[in-house]
Motif scaffolding. Sequence first.
Motif, PDB file in Angstrom:
ATOM      1  N   UNK A  10      -0.946  10.163  -9.775  1.00  0.00           N
ATOM      2  CA  UNK A  10      -1.554   9.626 -11.077  1.00  0.00           C
ATOM      3  C   UNK A  10      -2.668  10.364 -11.998  1.00  0.00           C
ATOM      4  N   UNK A  11      -3.410  11.351 -10.268  1.00  0.00           N
ATOM      5  CA  UNK A  11      -4.175  11.419  -9.961  1.00  0.00           C
ATOM      6  C   UNK A  11      -4.688  12.506 -10.692  1.00  0.00           C
ATOM      7  N   UNK A  12      -5.710  13.030 -10.977  1.00  0.00           N
ATOM      8  CA  UNK A  12      -5.828  14.511 -12.177  1.00  0.00           C
ATOM      9  C   UNK A  12      -4.936  16.286 -11.648  1.00  0.00           C
ATOM     10  N   UNK A  21       8.383  12.545 -13.790  1.00  0.00           N
ATOM     11  CA  UNK A  21       8.233  12.045 -12.541  1.00  0.00           C
ATOM     12  C   UNK A  21       8.381   9.964 -12.949  1.00  0.00           C
ATOM     13  N   UNK A  22       9.136   9.595 -12.591  1.00  0.00           N
ATOM     14  CA  UNK A  22       8.898   8.209 -12.611  1.00  0.00           C
ATOM     15  C   UNK A  22       8.919   7.330 -11.681  1.00  0.00           C
ATOM     16  N   UNK A  23       7.610   6.484 -11.232  1.00  0.00           N
ATOM     17  CA  UNK A  23       8.007   5.572 -10.089  1.00  0.00           C
ATOM     18  C   UNK A  23       7.936   4.607 -10.659  1.00  0.00           C
ATOM     19  N   UNK A  24       8.918   3.634  -9.578  1.00  0.00           N
ATOM     20  CA  UNK A  24       9.003   2.312  -9.869  1.00  0.00           C
ATOM     21  C   UNK A  24       7.838   1.533  -9.069  1.00  0.00           C
ATOM     22  N   UNK A  34       0.041  -1.392  -0.118  1.00  0.00           N
ATOM     23  CA  UNK A  34       0.397  -0.445   0.158  1.00  0.00           C
ATOM     24  C   UNK A  34       1.092   1.366   0.244  1.00  0.00           C
ATOM     25  N   UNK A  35       2.116   1.890   0.142  1.00  0.00           N
ATOM     26  CA  UNK A  35       2.750   2.489   0.917  1.00  0.00           C
ATOM     27  C   UNK A  35       3.078   3.105  -0.524  1.00  0.00           C
ATOM     28  N   UNK A  36       3.189   1.881  -1.647  1.00  0.00           N
ATOM     29  CA  UNK A  36       3.863   2.062  -2.884  1.00  0.00           C
ATOM     30  C   UNK A  36       2.921   2.449  -4.078  1.00  0.00           C
ATOM     31  N   UNK A  37       1.680   1.431  -3.747  1.00  0.00           N
ATOM     32  CA  UNK A  37       0.883   1.898  -4.158  1.00  0.00           C
ATOM     33  C   UNK A  37       0.047   3.124  -4.410  1.00  0.00           C
ATOM     34  N   UNK A  38      -0.323   3.154  -2.861  1.00  0.00           N
ATOM     35  CA  UNK A  38      -1.130   4.927  -2.584  1.00  0.00           C
ATOM     36  C   UNK A  38      -0.832   5.508  -3.448  1.00  0.00           C
ATOM     37  N   UNK A  39       1.360   5.654  -3.478  1.00  0.00           N
ATOM     38  CA  UNK A  39       1.957   6.877  -3.442  1.00  0.00           C
ATOM     39  C   UNK A  39       2.086   6.941  -5.518  1.00  0.00           C
ATOM     40  N   UNK A  40       1.442   5.793  -5.814  1.00  0.00           N
ATOM     41  CA  UNK A  40       1.576   6.179  -7.753  1.00  0.00           C
ATOM     42  C   UNK A  40       0.304   6.814  -8.189  1.00  0.00           C
ATOM     43  N   UNK A  41      -1.339   5.766  -7.224  1.00  0.00           N
ATOM     44  CA  UNK A  41      -2.394   6.402  -7.663  1.00  0.00           C
ATOM     45  C   UNK A  41      -2.678   8.073  -6.976  1.00  0.00           C
ATOM     46  N   UNK A  99      -2.540  15.831  -9.089  1.00  0.00           N
ATOM     47  CA  UNK A  99      -0.813  16.122  -9.591  1.00  0.00           C
ATOM     48  C   UNK A  99       0.107  15.253 -10.691  1.00  0.00           C
ATOM     49  N   UNK A 100      -0.985  14.747 -11.579  1.00  0.00           N
ATOM     50  CA  UNK A 100      -0.414  14.302 -12.624  1.00  0.00           C
ATOM     51  C   UNK A 100       0.681  14.953 -13.658  1.00  0.00           C
ATOM     52  N   UNK A 101      -0.275  16.193 -13.427  1.00  0.00           N
ATOM     53  CA  UNK A 101       0.116  17.323 -14.689  1.00  0.00           C
ATOM     54  C   UNK A 101       1.897  17.722 -13.746  1.00  0.00           C
ATOM     55  N   UNK A 102       1.469  17.690 -12.687  1.00  0.00           N
ATOM     56  CA  UNK A 102       3.377  18.931 -11.482  1.00  0.00           C
ATOM     57  C   UNK A 102       3.857  17.848 -12.107  1.00  0.00           C
ATOM     58  N   UNK A 103       3.674  15.899 -12.089  1.00  0.00           N
ATOM     59  CA  UNK A 103       4.395  15.264 -11.931  1.00  0.00           C
ATOM     60  C   UNK A 103       4.650  14.227 -13.204  1.00  0.00           C
TER      61      UNK A 103
END
Length: 254
Positions: free
Chosen positions: A143-145, A154-157, A133-140, A147-151
């Motif tokens: 990628x949300x509307x 950024x490539x998250x593993x 969950x720590x990584x899944x929630x960070x990626x989610x 934050x996705x433009x500002x990030x």
Amino acid sequence: MWDPATYLTYGDLRGRPFHELLARVPAERPRRVVDAGCGPGNLTATLPRRWPSARLEALDSSPEMVEAARAEGVAAELADVGTWTPKPDTDVLISNATLQWVPGHADLLRRWVGELPSGAWLALQVPGNFDAPSHVLTRRLAASEQWRTRLADVSLRGADAVGDPEDYADLLADAGCAVDAWETTYVQRLEGDDAVLEWITGTALRPIRAALGDADWAEFRGELAELLAEAYPQRADGTTWLPFRRVFVVAHTP
């Protein structure tokens, strides 16, 4: 940029897998011992006690980590693990919590096996919690509307950043090595508020921190803290359990 102080906030928990990895390396009198991805050097500094006659080599791609390692008395060098080549007398090569940052490191491991001398030991440990969950929630969230433009840059593993123990066992056995591969899930006891957020700030959140200004970073952390608090509830005593899976491999070259 790496922040050695933040990384070492949970130094004991981060160090335990290193010592458990090295306990499975039976080398007696290696000529050269290399720590490829030495970080702040606090663990590298323990190696001369294990192998006092060995020549110690340490490298890291982060100038901040190299500086911290040198402050620990380790003669660390700034180098890219992905392009580094072991010297002919390298009898023990350690890579602790580093290869997850190296895309395509399966090819790197094959190359290292071919370059190491006969009878050398290759010991690696990587986190295997990219689907936690720590990584899944960070990626989610990234990628949300909102934050996705500002990030966008950024490539998250994801979970494909590392293999399972069987993947590494197959790879290294096919290269002719005798292999010992296993995994361990540590149920880590973290103290304080937003403990899981603080834990991943020193590692997984580094690319996001580098991409955001201070105000945006504070906003992102605040939103992620709420998500993590639900996934990892704080106990009545103020502590939080963080299950953390790690993958270990020790290979003996032919």
